[in-house]
Design a protein around this motif. Structure first.
Motif, PDB file in Angstrom:
ATOM      1  N   GLU A 112       0.844  -1.199   0.000  1.00 28.18           N
ATOM      2  CA  GLU A 112       0.000   0.000   0.000  1.00 28.18           C
ATOM      3  C   GLU A 112       0.881   1.251   0.000  1.00 28.18           C
ATOM      4  O   GLU A 112       0.919   2.014   0.976  1.00 28.18           O
ATOM      5  N   ASP A 117       0.525   4.034  -1.390  1.00 30.40           N
ATOM      6  CA  ASP A 117      -0.199   5.304  -1.339  1.00 30.40           C
ATOM      7  C   ASP A 117      -0.390   5.824   0.079  1.00 30.40           C
ATOM      8  O   ASP A 117      -0.680   7.003   0.269  1.00 30.40           O
ATOM      9  N   SER A 118      -0.257   4.935   1.080  1.00 30.28           N
ATOM     10  CA  SER A 118      -0.448   5.374   2.466  1.00 30.28           C
ATOM     11  C   SER A 118       0.835   5.256   3.283  1.00 30.28           C
ATOM     12  O   SER A 118       0.795   5.366   4.503  1.00 30.28           O
ATOM     13  N   PRO A 132       1.987   8.703   5.557  1.00 30.73           N
ATOM     14  CA  PRO A 132       1.113   8.949   6.713  1.00 30.73           C
ATOM     15  C   PRO A 132       1.160   7.826   7.744  1.00 30.73           C
ATOM     16  O   PRO A 132       1.122   8.072   8.949  1.00 30.73           O
ATOM     17  N   PHE A 133       1.246   6.584   7.270  1.00 35.34           N
ATOM     18  CA  PHE A 133       1.273   5.450   8.192  1.00 35.34           C
ATOM     19  C   PHE A 133       2.563   5.439   8.994  1.00 35.34           C
ATOM     20  O   PHE A 133       2.553   5.184  10.208  1.00 35.34           O
ATOM     21  N   GLY A 167       0.957   8.875  -1.099  1.00 29.55           N
ATOM     22  CA  GLY A 167      -0.281   8.875  -0.337  1.00 29.55           C
ATOM     23  C   GLY A 167      -0.589  10.187   0.347  1.00 29.55           C
ATOM     24  O   GLY A 167      -1.242  10.209   1.378  1.00 29.55           O
TER      25      GLY A 167
END
Length: 220
Positions: free
Chosen positions: A39, A41-42, A45-46, A214
């Motif tokens: 993932e 795209d995130s 932030p993660f 992301g």
């Protein structure tokens, strides 16, 4: 906290050692999952969230009284797990923004910033945390807490703090629709001055990294 509590291997969820170990293991598992790239795209932030939560555990260790291990010499934990794959995965994933500038000691006067890499930092943090986790899983709870506290002050704490600042800055640049200064091409082995960093810095437009990492700018 009493010595009796520190030396306990209870799995009471309210136990300090259990909470610290859970936070650390959660960070290792989550960071390893992000590095898989399933993932992307995130990813940023993660990672911002995970490093922030890890530093909460670090703050608790830092605020705690000095933890003294049971043995004079640290027991052998066996060979350290290889983190090169983790490091390389993050280096590829974060390539446009992997390099950032860092000041090691904000209280040291006129200390010039040096280039660092988020990928290196994350791998180094995981290495430190896994070392303590090996003690914890072997039932050496006090040894694990001692190691995590000591390395929080000496290595993974400062590294995580610098990484958090880089991630937060990256998110802020994108969300506020501000161009980023590019540090691509800097050699992190060089001892560069602030002028060197400024000279090398280019401009990376937000739209070039917002989608792949992301991030989205704030709507106006």
């Amino acid at each position: 906290m009493s010595d009796a509590t520190l030396h306990s291997i209870t799995q009471d969820p309210d136990d300090f050692a259990v909470q610290i170990a859970d936070s650390i293991e959660s960070f290792i598992v989550a960071t390893t999952e992000v590095a898989k790239g399933d993932e992307p795209d995130s990813a940023i932030p993660f990672l911002l969230l995970e490093v922030s939560q890890l530093l909460l555990a670090g703050g608790r260790l830092g605020a705690h009284e000095d933890i003294v291990p049971d043995e004079r010499y640290e027991p052998d934990t066996g060979p350290e797990a290889d983190v090169d794959e983790l490091r390389e995965r993050f280096a590829v994933m974060l390539d446009p923004v992997d390099v950032f500038s860092e000041v090691f000691d904000p209280y040291e006067p006129r200390k010039a910033p040096v280039p660092s890499r988020i990928s290196d930092s994350l791998a180094d943090i995981v290495t430190d945390l896994r070392h303590g986790l090996a003690h914890y899983r072997a039932g050496r709870t006090t040894e694990a807490l001692w190691w995590w506290q000591f390395s929080y002050f000496s290595n993974w704490g400062p590294t995580a703090s610098a990484t958090l600042r880089a991630l937060q800055s990256l998110v802020a640049h994108v969300r506020l629709d501000q161009p980023l200064a590019e540090l691509d091409g800097l050699d992190t082995d060089e001892d560069l001055t602030e002028d060197d960093l400024a000279e090398e810095a280019g401009r990376v437009m937000v739209q070039e990294i917002a989608g792949p990492l992301g991030l989205r700018p704030v709507k106006r």
